[in-house]
Design an enzyme around this catalytic site. Sequence first.
Site, PDB file in Angstrom:
ATOM      1  N   ARG A  50       0.845  -1.189   0.000  1.00  0.00           N
ATOM      2  CA  ARG A  50       0.000   0.000   0.000  1.00  0.00           C
ATOM      3  C   ARG A  50       0.888   1.250   0.000  1.00  0.00           C
ATOM      4  NH1 ARG A  50      -3.887   2.615   4.722  1.00  0.00           N
ATOM      5  NH2 ARG A  50      -5.004   4.033   3.325  1.00  0.00           N
ATOM      6  N   HIS A  51       0.365   2.343  -0.522  1.00  0.00           N
ATOM      7  CA  HIS A  51       1.086   3.622  -0.518  1.00  0.00           C
ATOM      8  C   HIS A  51       1.285   4.143   0.905  1.00  0.00           C
ATOM      9  CE1 HIS A  51      -2.667   5.620   0.503  1.00  0.00           C
ATOM     10  NE2 HIS A  51      -3.254   4.890  -0.444  1.00  0.00           N
ATOM     11  N   HIS A 232      -3.033   0.178  -3.500  1.00  0.00           N
ATOM     12  CA  HIS A 232      -3.928   0.722  -2.479  1.00  0.00           C
ATOM     13  C   HIS A 232      -4.193  -0.301  -1.377  1.00  0.00           C
ATOM     14  CE1 HIS A 232      -4.662   4.098  -5.239  1.00  0.00           C
ATOM     15  NE2 HIS A 232      -4.537   3.165  -6.169  1.00  0.00           N
TER      16      HIS A 232
END
Length: 297
Positions: A50-51, A232
Amino acid sequence: MNTGKHSVNRASHFIMATKKRNPSSARYFKTSSIKEENGLQFTRRLFVMRHGERCDFAFGKQWVARSFDEKGNYTQADLNLPVSLIPRDSQNDFLKDSPLTELGMFQARSTGQALRRADVDIKHVYSSPSFRCVQTAQNVIDGMQSNAKICIEPSAFEWCGWYKNGMPSWLSPAYLSSHGYRVNAEHKPLMEAKDLKHDETVPEYYDRCHKLVQHILKLHEEDGGDILIVAHAGSLDTFTRQLCGKKIRTSQEMHQILCNFTYCCLCCLAYYTKPGKWLLTNPPIPTLQEFDWKVLL
C-alpha cells in the site's frame, strides 16, 4: 539458503524432472534462481504494497486551500506537508489525486532500505497511476538504491465504485518522467485509464486486479526476478486472493478488512516449486505499524 552439494543436486534433479514434464517451462527454473525457505524451494517473489501516508487523509481536503495562494503558488503550511509539489494544470487536481506527506515518503524510503538490508532484489516495479502510489514506488526504489523503473498500470487503481462522481486526473508517465520520477514512459499498460468502469462491481474489481497480476507474472516469467506492485489498501487482497486459489470476498467482506491495511503495509507471495503454486509467506522485512499479513488468509 543451503548452498551445499546436496541442495544443488536436489535442485538439479527438479530441473531435469521439469524438462521431461514441460520442456517449454524448464528454462524458467535455473539452479541459480531457486531459493529456499523453511525447507521449501521457491523461484521468485511477488510483493504487494500500500502507498504511504496521504495529505488529504492526514490534513483533510482543506490542505489544498491552506497551501496554495490565488495565483496557484504553493507554500508548505505544515512540516508534514510536502516541501514542494510537482506542477499541475490546477491545484484542485490534488483533491482527487493526493500526494504523500513527508511522513509518507519516509515510510516508503524506510521500506526500501529494509528490503535492501534483507538482500531483496526487486527487478520489476509496477504502480497504480495515483500520484501517492507513484511517489511511494519512487521512494522505495530510492531506499533500495535500485535502478528499477516504475511501470504505471491503470488496472492497479483502487475500486472505481468510490469514484462515481468522477475519476481523478492523473499525471502521464511521460510528464512524471520529465520531472525526475523514475517512470518507464515507454511502458504499454494492460488497460488504459479511459477503459476503467465507473460503475464497477467488487467482483469486477477483483477480476481486474487478478488479470493484471497474471499478465505481469507471465511477462516476467522468463527473465525472472522479484516483483513489486505499489497500489492501495484493498490491493493486498485483490492482487493475491485468486492467485492463491481462494474465492473473492463479497463487497461487505472487502470493506470489513480494509481497516487492517496500514500505510506502506506489505505482503509477500512466493512461487514454490513444490507444490508448484503461489503462496503467501512471511515478508523478509519487519512490519510497519504492526501490520499482520495473515488477515489475508
